[in-house]
Design an enzyme around this catalytic site. Sequence first.
Site, short mmCIF file in Angstrom:
data_model
loop_
_atom_site.label_atom_id
_atom_site.label_comp_id
_atom_site.label_asym_id
_atom_site.label_seq_id
_atom_site.Cartn_x
_atom_site.Cartn_y
_atom_site.Cartn_z
N ASP A 14 0.81 -1.22 0.00
CA ASP A 14 0.00 0.00 0.00
C ASP A 14 0.84 1.27 0.00
O ASP A 14 0.58 2.19 -0.78
CB ASP A 14 -0.94 0.02 1.21
N ARG A 93 2.25 5.03 16.51
CA ARG A 93 1.93 6.04 15.51
C ARG A 93 2.41 7.44 15.83
O ARG A 93 2.93 8.13 14.96
CB ARG A 93 0.42 6.04 15.20
N ASP A 122 -5.52 4.51 13.04
CA ASP A 122 -4.18 5.00 12.77
C ASP A 122 -4.16 6.33 12.00
O ASP A 122 -3.32 7.18 12.23
CB ASP A 122 -3.37 3.93 12.03
N SER A 172 -4.36 -8.31 8.14
CA SER A 172 -3.66 -7.03 8.23
C SER A 172 -2.85 -7.07 9.52
O SER A 172 -3.41 -7.22 10.61
CB SER A 172 -4.68 -5.89 8.26
#
Length: 421
Positions: A14, A93, A122, A172
Amino acid sequence: MSGRVVLAYSGGLDTSVAARTLREERGLDVVAAFVDLGQPFDAEAVRDRAAAAGAKLHVIDAKEEFAEGFCLPAIHANALYEGKYPLVSALARPLIAAKVVDVARQAGAGFVAHGCTGKGNDQVRFEATFAALAPDLGVIAPVREAALSREQAIEIAARYGIPVATEAKTYSIDENLWGRTAETGPLEDPWAEPPADAFGITADAREAPDEPAEVVVGFEAGRPVALDGEPLPLTALIARLAAVGGAHGFGRVDMIENRLVGIKSREVYEVPGALALILAHGDLEDLTLERDLAHEKAGLERRWAEGCYYGQWYGPLHAALRSFMAEAQRDVTGEVRLRFFKGSCTVVGRRSPRALYDVSLATYDGTADRFDHTQAAGFVALWSLPLKTWAARDRAGGAGGTGGGSGGAGVTGGSGRAGGA
Ligand code: ARG
């Protein structure tokens, strides 16, 4: 504004496609910032993909900063979102986003970008961090905007010769020093048990060793400093405890979680190191924290975990909560003995030079007892006085109805309702 963007780059499909499209479709000069937080990765593959995506790569080793600046405060706060999730991605993050901002400053970029979809937490954590640290920079969310299917992304990767794995991806995954997260695929059915391949760093408890393992975790002022007496840097200590716990099948969490964007999702976490450290640390606090501090702290721990989960790490409330937690750690020094066995982790002993536990107060052995029993009678009488007073009033009021207060009410009620009765 400069036509340069710094993208938080994971090295996967991605973000590689995102890097390429930022360049092709927006004409931006793309810098890919890859932040190493202890996740497994193939450095060469990351380099090749970034190159094929047309991005200049920055690899930032932030493992120690992650351990010291994020995992350690999480230990101080015994931080578990919804009482279960030790915030693996939520802790990572803000640091990744801060590193992206650093690179943007160095590179003179006008934009920062992340590869999150529109459904998760996120994106919020990235953008809330950008807002706090670099409100002047433009933010681009190419993955959220394009909302490509996996097939479409693979097609774009093929078009530009970006070497990515194209086999079907079941889950994921996010991973760092603090643990591993798995979502999607077969996990979307909350009734279905997670398949064996959803796990990566823990053994199935049914296949764990028949002999338990004991580990003594040493703490100094709330900081884990040693395993079995051997001093270790925090990153190594977390990794080693995770390896022991994981081998014994400890640290799996299967939960339904409330995301910030309003979705309930089924999450599977592997967090043997994080959970073992929080368990040990919390136990040592039980031994060393004064009662009212301990009680107040427990309430603030929940707020701490929520603030982190919600992406508010760089906000003033979270900073203040971290200060509170750090202040509470002064006396959290000592050792905790953990036993791992077939999926469990149990505290089997604790000791501290700063313990508030006093056996001469706690003991039921009459000869060693220093507790003054005669004081207890007076304490109990005064403690019970409000209840006694309250109970006596209501008993008197209920029986006769002739007390001053109830008499007044009776008069008013009588005159007002006379006609209706
Ligand atoms: N639900 C967890 C959280 O919000 C895990 C997120 C995992 N992120 C990911 N990009 N796979 O913190």
